[in-house]
Design an enzyme around this catalytic site. Structure first.
Site, PDB file in Angstrom:
ATOM      1  CG  HIS A   1      -0.395   0.141   2.538  1.00 14.56           C
ATOM      2  ND1 HIS A   1       0.418  -0.812   3.103  1.00 14.56           N
ATOM      3  CD2 HIS A   1      -0.497   1.138   3.455  1.00 14.56           C
ATOM      4  CE1 HIS A   1       0.776  -0.404   4.311  1.00 14.56           C
ATOM      5  NE2 HIS A   1       0.252   0.775   4.552  1.00 14.56           N
TER       6      HIS A   1
ATOM      7  CG  HIS B   1       0.094   4.479   4.643  1.00 16.24           C
ATOM      8  ND1 HIS B   1      -0.655   3.736   5.534  1.00 16.24           N
ATOM      9  CD2 HIS B   1      -0.736   5.440   4.160  1.00 16.24           C
ATOM     10  CE1 HIS B   1      -1.882   4.234   5.585  1.00 16.24           C
ATOM     11  NE2 HIS B   1      -1.960   5.269   4.765  1.00 16.24           N
TER      12      HIS B   1
ATOM     13  CG  HIS C   1      -3.991   0.356   6.713  1.00 16.06           C
ATOM     14  ND1 HIS C   1      -3.966   0.987   7.934  1.00 16.06           N
ATOM     15  CD2 HIS C   1      -2.801   0.640   6.114  1.00 16.06           C
ATOM     16  CE1 HIS C   1      -2.800   1.624   8.067  1.00 16.06           C
ATOM     17  NE2 HIS C   1      -2.079   1.434   6.979  1.00 16.06           N
TER      18      HIS C   1
ATOM     19  CG  HIS D   1       3.946  -1.559  11.492  1.00 15.38           C
ATOM     20  ND1 HIS D   1       4.740  -0.453  11.687  1.00 15.38           N
ATOM     21  CD2 HIS D   1       3.246  -1.310  10.363  1.00 15.38           C
ATOM     22  CE1 HIS D   1       4.534   0.429  10.716  1.00 15.38           C
ATOM     23  NE2 HIS D   1       3.621  -0.073   9.890  1.00 15.38           N
TER      24      HIS D   1
ATOM     25  CG  ASP E   1       0.660  -1.105   7.789  1.00 16.21           C
ATOM     26  OD1 ASP E   1       1.566  -1.891   8.095  1.00 16.21           O
ATOM     27  OD2 ASP E   1       0.822   0.132   7.722  1.00 16.21           O
TER      28      ASP E   1
HETATM   29 FE    FE Z   1       2.729   0.982   8.186  1.00 17.21          FE
HETATM   30 ZN    ZN Z   2       0.058   1.787   6.537  1.00 15.52          ZN
END
Ligand code: FE
Ligand code: ZN
Length: 276
Positions: free
Chosen positions: A67, A69, A125, A187, A149
């Site tokens: 994605h 980000h 997300h 993460h 995420d």
């Molecule tokens: Fe992230």
């Molecule tokens: Zn993210």
């Protein structure tokens, strides 16, 4: 403790290892069996990736993006200058430098690796978030999932762009993968996720046990990931928002008027958003 001694953390596939970035990001590195090439997933920062590649004398043949980000794509331009990777990413997001824009159901043979992956749309997300699922690697037949995420160890991503119904649908698709699928998320949020899970699902012994284990792992500075779909199904409150044991413990002010599944999922997500 040897890798196999943990109950809620799986041993990674051979040739797959995390690179730590920023505070709590994992950039997954996948080496080719001949030791010459590597692929990285969601390189938010090129620095630690280049350092690892140079240390191990690896060429970079591909980048997989989940994605848009910045903590997932921030290193792409520098890595394109450093090497000649084929960059795979979601067709539904605006990301500079993608060579192969992917749609739900697409299959890719990852450049430089004997690895075939299929693309799963997992909006929630972000609107165009994708995950990559594969059938095993490095002589290890356990299936694998790179989910960015969307699904975390004992948690899920925040709903920045999608609706609760979309995210619930995405998590349902991931939860339906084979139970022994290893979950490579992006993460290290496991401890705080499990502190929440212990409040949201206090009657499930696996949750308390996983929390205690995660505390031991983090004290020893060991990653709590990968986990597995089976572990997540047993302990992740966002995969368990249909369970009476989770619904029962919702704070009164969050109990939804609607009794449909997305409403309960949204309530659990909202609770976590404000959980300290
Ligand atoms: Fe992230
Ligand atoms: Zn993210």
């Amino acid at each position: 403790m040897p890798d196999g001694a943990w109950r809620y953390r799986a041993a990674a596939h051979p040739l797959i290892e995390p690179i730590r970035a920023f505070n709590d990001n994992y950039i997954w590195l996948i080496r080719s069996p001949d030791g010459a090439h590597a692929v990285v997933v969601d390189p938010g920062d090129a620095g630690p990736v280049i350092q690892r590649l140079e240390q191990q004398r690896l060429s970079l043949t591909a980048i997989l993006l989940t994605h848009h980000h910045a903590d997932h794509v921030g290193g792409v331009q520098a890595l394109r200058k450093w090497g000649r990777p084929t960059v795979y990413g979601p067709a539904g997001e605006d990301i500079d430098g993608i060579d192969e824009a992917l749609l739900d159901g697409d299959r890719i043979d990852v450049a430089g690796l004997p690895m075939s992956l299929r693309v799963i749309d997992v909006p929630g997300h972000t609107r165009g978030h994708i995950a990559y699922a594969g059938d095993g690697y490095g002589g290890d037949a356990r299936p694998l999932l790179f989910c960015g995420d969307t699904l975390f160890a004992a948690g899920c991503g925040r709903l920045f762009e999608g609706t609760p119904a979309q995210m619930l649908g995405s998590l349902d698709r991931l939860a339906a993968l084979p139970p022994d699928t290893l979950v490579y998320c992006a993460h290290e949020y496991t401890l705080s996720n499990l502190r929440f899970a212990a409040a949201a699902d206090p009657e499930t012994p696996d949750v308390a046990e996983r929390l205690a284990e995660a505390q031991r792992l983090r004290e020893a500075d060991i990653e709590t990931v990968p986990s597995s779909i089976d572990i997540e199904r047993r302990t992740n409150p966002f995969l368990r928002s249909r369970e009476a044991s989770v619904r029962r413990h919702l704070p009164a002010d969050l109990v939804p008027a609607d009794t449909d599944d997305p409403a309960f999922f949204a309530a659990v997500r909202r609770w976590k958003d404000n959980f300290r």
